[in-house]
Write a protein that holds these residues in place. Structure first.
Motif, PDB file in Angstrom:
ATOM      1  N   ILE A 329      13.114   0.483  12.154  1.00 16.93           N
ATOM      2  CA  ILE A 329      13.873   1.271  11.162  1.00 16.93           C
ATOM      3  C   ILE A 329      13.413   2.722  11.307  1.00 16.93           C
ATOM      4  CG2 ILE A 329      14.291   1.604   8.663  1.00 16.93           C
ATOM      5  CD1 ILE A 329      13.369  -1.348   8.297  1.00 16.93           C
ATOM      6  N   PRO A 330      14.329   3.699  11.363  1.00 17.97           N
ATOM      7  CA  PRO A 330      13.869   5.103  11.435  1.00 17.97           C
ATOM      8  C   PRO A 330      12.858   5.383  10.316  1.00 17.97           C
ATOM      9  CG  PRO A 330      16.235   4.978  11.738  1.00 17.97           C
ATOM     10  CD  PRO A 330      15.783   3.583  11.371  1.00 17.97           C
ATOM     11  N   ILE A 331      11.770   6.060  10.663  1.00 18.35           N
ATOM     12  CA  ILE A 331      10.641   6.172   9.732  1.00 18.35           C
ATOM     13  C   ILE A 331      11.036   6.790   8.380  1.00 18.35           C
ATOM     14  CG2 ILE A 331       9.775   8.226  10.957  1.00 18.35           C
ATOM     15  CD1 ILE A 331       7.669   5.677   8.965  1.00 18.35           C
ATOM     16  N   GLU A 332      11.938   7.786   8.406  1.00 21.70           N
ATOM     17  CA  GLU A 332      12.311   8.391   7.102  1.00 21.70           C
ATOM     18  C   GLU A 332      12.985   7.350   6.196  1.00 21.70           C
ATOM     19  OE1 GLU A 332      12.954   9.812   9.985  1.00 21.70           O
ATOM     20  OE2 GLU A 332      12.008  11.812   9.949  1.00 21.70           O
ATOM     21  N   ALA A 333      13.855   6.490   6.814  1.00 23.12           N
ATOM     22  CA  ALA A 333      14.545   5.456   6.024  1.00 23.12           C
ATOM     23  C   ALA A 333      13.527   4.411   5.543  1.00 23.12           C
ATOM     24  CB  ALA A 333      15.631   4.791   6.875  1.00 23.12           C
ATOM     25  N   PHE A 334      12.550   4.096   6.398  1.00 21.59           N
ATOM     26  CA  PHE A 334      11.535   3.111   6.013  1.00 21.59           C
ATOM     27  C   PHE A 334      10.667   3.652   4.865  1.00 21.59           C
ATOM     28  CE2 PHE A 334       7.450   0.860   6.586  1.00 21.59           C
ATOM     29  CZ  PHE A 334       7.909  -0.436   6.421  1.00 21.59           C
ATOM     30  N   GLN A 335      10.308   4.944   4.970  1.00 22.21           N
ATOM     31  CA  GLN A 335       9.521   5.568   3.881  1.00 22.21           C
ATOM     32  C   GLN A 335      10.293   5.457   2.556  1.00 22.21           C
ATOM     33  OE1 GLN A 335       8.880   9.500   5.726  1.00 22.21           O
ATOM     34  NE2 GLN A 335       6.695   9.208   5.358  1.00 22.21           N
ATOM     35  N   LYS A 336      11.611   5.694   2.648  1.00 22.99           N
ATOM     36  CA  LYS A 336      12.443   5.664   1.440  1.00 22.99           C
ATOM     37  C   LYS A 336      12.455   4.241   0.838  1.00 22.99           C
ATOM     38  CE  LYS A 336      16.968   7.366  -0.024  1.00 22.99           C
ATOM     39  NZ  LYS A 336      17.862   6.217  -0.118  1.00 22.99           N
ATOM     40  N   LYS A 337      12.651   3.265   1.714  1.00 21.14           N
ATOM     41  CA  LYS A 337      12.663   1.864   1.242  1.00 21.14           C
ATOM     42  C   LYS A 337      11.356   1.529   0.519  1.00 21.14           C
ATOM     43  CE  LYS A 337      15.373  -0.473   4.868  1.00 21.14           C
ATOM     44  NZ  LYS A 337      16.518  -0.932   4.072  1.00 21.14           N
ATOM     45  N   MET A 338      10.256   1.992   1.079  1.00 17.30           N
ATOM     46  CA  MET A 338       8.958   1.656   0.482  1.00 17.30           C
ATOM     47  C   MET A 338       8.697   2.473  -0.784  1.00 17.30           C
ATOM     48  SD  MET A 338       7.876  -0.899   1.767  1.00 17.30           S
ATOM     49  CE  MET A 338       7.856  -1.990   3.177  1.00 17.30           C
ATOM     50  N   LYS A 339       9.208   3.700  -0.791  1.00 17.02           N
ATOM     51  CA  LYS A 339       9.019   4.520  -1.995  1.00 17.02           C
ATOM     52  C   LYS A 339       9.785   3.895  -3.168  1.00 17.02           C
ATOM     53  CE  LYS A 339       8.281   9.203  -3.392  1.00 17.02           C
ATOM     54  NZ  LYS A 339       8.328  10.618  -3.153  1.00 17.02           N
ATOM     55  N   GLU A 340      10.969   3.328  -2.860  1.00 13.40           N
ATOM     56  CA  GLU A 340      11.731   2.636  -3.916  1.00 13.40           C
ATOM     57  C   GLU A 340      10.925   1.473  -4.491  1.00 13.40           C
ATOM     58  OE1 GLU A 340      15.978   3.599  -1.772  1.00 13.40           O
ATOM     59  OE2 GLU A 340      15.229   1.528  -1.757  1.00 13.40           O
ATOM     60  N   PHE A 343       5.595   2.496  -2.992  1.00 12.03           N
ATOM     61  CA  PHE A 343       4.542   2.705  -2.000  1.00 12.03           C
ATOM     62  C   PHE A 343       4.794   3.981  -1.202  1.00 12.03           C
ATOM     63  CE2 PHE A 343       4.703  -1.861  -2.643  1.00 12.03           C
ATOM     64  CZ  PHE A 343       3.365  -2.146  -2.859  1.00 12.03           C
ATOM     65  N   LEU A 344       3.709   4.712  -0.914  1.00 11.15           N
ATOM     66  CA  LEU A 344       3.788   5.818   0.033  1.00 11.15           C
ATOM     67  C   LEU A 344       3.221   5.305   1.346  1.00 11.15           C
ATOM     68  CD1 LEU A 344       2.352   8.716  -2.175  1.00 11.15           C
ATOM     69  CD2 LEU A 344       4.755   8.070  -1.853  1.00 11.15           C
ATOM     70  N   VAL A 345       3.989   5.465   2.421  1.00  9.19           N
ATOM     71  CA  VAL A 345       3.509   5.012   3.740  1.00  9.19           C
ATOM     72  C   VAL A 345       3.489   6.199   4.696  1.00  9.19           C
ATOM     73  CG1 VAL A 345       4.358   2.662   3.371  1.00  9.19           C
ATOM     74  CG2 VAL A 345       5.828   4.337   4.535  1.00  9.19           C
ATOM     75  N   GLY A 346       2.918   5.969   5.875  1.00  7.23           N
ATOM     76  CA  GLY A 346       2.666   7.068   6.815  1.00  7.23           C
ATOM     77  C   GLY A 346       3.895   7.870   7.214  1.00  7.23           C
ATOM     78  N   ARG A 347       3.634   9.113   7.590  1.00  6.34           N
ATOM     79  CA  ARG A 347       4.682  10.070   7.925  1.00  6.34           C
ATOM     80  C   ARG A 347       5.233   9.797   9.338  1.00  6.34           C
ATOM     81  NH1 ARG A 347      -0.302  12.384   8.267  1.00  6.34           N
ATOM     82  NH2 ARG A 347      -0.871  13.266  10.288  1.00  6.34           N
ATOM     83  N   PRO A 348       6.269  10.570   9.751  1.00  5.02           N
ATOM     84  CA  PRO A 348       6.780  10.414  11.117  1.00  5.02           C
ATOM     85  C   PRO A 348       5.732  10.823  12.154  1.00  5.02           C
ATOM     86  CG  PRO A 348       8.345  11.642   9.747  1.00  5.02           C
ATOM     87  CD  PRO A 348       7.094  11.504   8.949  1.00  5.02           C
TER      88      PRO A 348
END
Ligand SMILES: Cc1ncc(COP(=O)(O)O)c(C=O)c1O
Length: 382
Positions: A329-340, A343-348
């Motif tokens: 999953i593109p990292i920005e979209a994955f970050q968004k899914k986890m933020k929802e 969770f905060l996860v690693g950057r690109p």
């Protein structure tokens, strides 16, 4: 009670009694600081409600002994930490088997990476580094006008030491190597790093970022500090943010030959804070916590890798307190899914745009995060 018969004024007495009372209510709640007493207080900002698995911090710190040392010294934090810094520097020098003149303390290792970036990043010079890696030094060097000769990873996502050695030219002012590296967590062997530094050290300076090395059980056999003792132009970077679990206190240090240490000392532009110095000094003595920290991080990392295997997601073998894994999953979209899911996860970390770096949290945080992973990758409800 008068000053005449006890040497203590009424004001002192009230202050001491209050401190004792506060201490008495807080102390039994250790080892996790004051968390039990304050857990019902709302965060100071809504952003702080997220579970942070993005910063490669160590949730098991500060240790109980460090927390007690901090509490004991709070009332002295009206002082500048000049004497305390000297003591800390001497302790570190003894531990590392070098002289205090070889140690520079910084406001986090970041401060010293930045200082090195400014010193070695002069216009017309180049820095040799791999990508992705930790970028602090290279960003500062580029800002000064240097260019960075980025050398891609090997197929196993490790430093390509052979190509890095070949890339050194007469304008190379510094080579940056992070071992274990971030975001991948991969390592090159002790022998290959040593032989790289011995060859490169004849031509240029090497910054060897070892901030994650202390998560290795055989850490003492893996550090290259011996090269500094031999006088090679090597700067070793260390941090109290990782194995010691003191990221918020912002303390790191470098080990380097005297002349290099002097220029780093001259170039750094902030100073340490009193309680950070106290925390680091107490933590150096706390070998029990070091063992616990390494064990807990290793357990959490192994467990998370087990989940990745179950989900059929590939990952690199990590030696740090984090895991870098494929998501598809593109990292920005994955970050968004986890933020929802809070969770905060690693950057690109380009070019690995379909990968994510997860810092190992506490067992509870990882349990919650595993449920979120199952939701995202298997559509399961956590
Ligand atoms: C490889 C590496 N070096 C240095 C640092 C900075 O450490 P400090 O917290 O001591 O500034 C980090 C922080 O994450 C890091 O990943």
């Amino acid at each position: 009670m008068t000053k005449a018969n006890t040497g203590i004024t009424r004001r002192d007495w009230i202050r001491r009694s209050t401190l004792a009372a506060v201490g008495a209510t807080l102390l039994p709640t250790f080892p996790k600081g004051f968390s039990q007493n304050v857990s019902n207080i709302a965060p100071v900002h809504p952003e702080l409600k997220f579970i942070n698995l993005a910063g490669n911090e160590n949730p098991f710190g500060p240790s109980r002994n460090v927390s007690l040392a901090i509490m004991k010294e709070v009332s002295n934090s009206c002082r500048y930490p000049f004497r305390e810094e000297k003591i800390l520097k001497e302790m570190i020098a003894r531990k590392e088997g070098v002289q205090p003149e070889n140690i520079v303390l910084g406001n986090g290792c970041d401060e010293l990476l930045s200082a090195a970036g400014r010193i070695y990043g002069k216009e017309g010079s180049n820095i040799v580094a791999t990508k992705p890696t930790y970028l602090q030094l290279m960003e500062k060097a580029e800002h000064q006008g240097a260019t960075v000769n980025w050398i891609p990873h090997t197929a196993e996502m490790k430093h390509d030491l052979e190509s890095m050695q070949e890339a050194i030219d007469s304008n190379t002012s510094l080579v940056y190597i992070c071992n274990p590296d971030t975001p991948t967590g991969t390592m090159r062997s002790f022998e290959s790093i040593k032989s790289f530094c011995e060859t490169a050290g004849k031509k240029t300076t090497v910054f060897l970022d070892e901030v994650y090395l202390e998560f290795l059980e055989n850490f003492e056999n893996e550090t290259q500090v011996n090269l500094v003792r031999e006088g090679l132009p090597i700067i070793i970077g260390r941090s109290f943010s990782k194995m010691h679990g003191l990221a918020g206190h912002r303390i790191g240090y470098t080990i380097a030959p005297k002349e290099i240490s002097e220029s780093l000392e001259h170039e750094k532009n902030s100073s340490l804070n009193y309680l950070g110095v106290i925390a680091a000094t107490a933590s150096l003595r706390d070998s029990e916590f070091h063992k616990l920290s390494v064990r807990k991080i290793t357990e959490g990392r192994n467990k998370f890798c087990g989940l990745l295997q179950e989900l059929n997601l590939s990952y690199t073998p990590s030696h740090g307190n984090f895991v870098f894994h494929y998501t598809g999953i593109p990292i920005e979209a994955f970050q968004k899914k986890m933020k929802e899911r809070n969770f905060l996860v690693g950057r690109p970390f380009p070019p690995y745009d379909l990968w994510c770096r997860i810092s190992i949290g506490s067992p509870k945080e990882m349990e919650l995060y595993s449920s979120a992973m199952l939701q995202v990758f298997k559509g399961k409800r956590g």
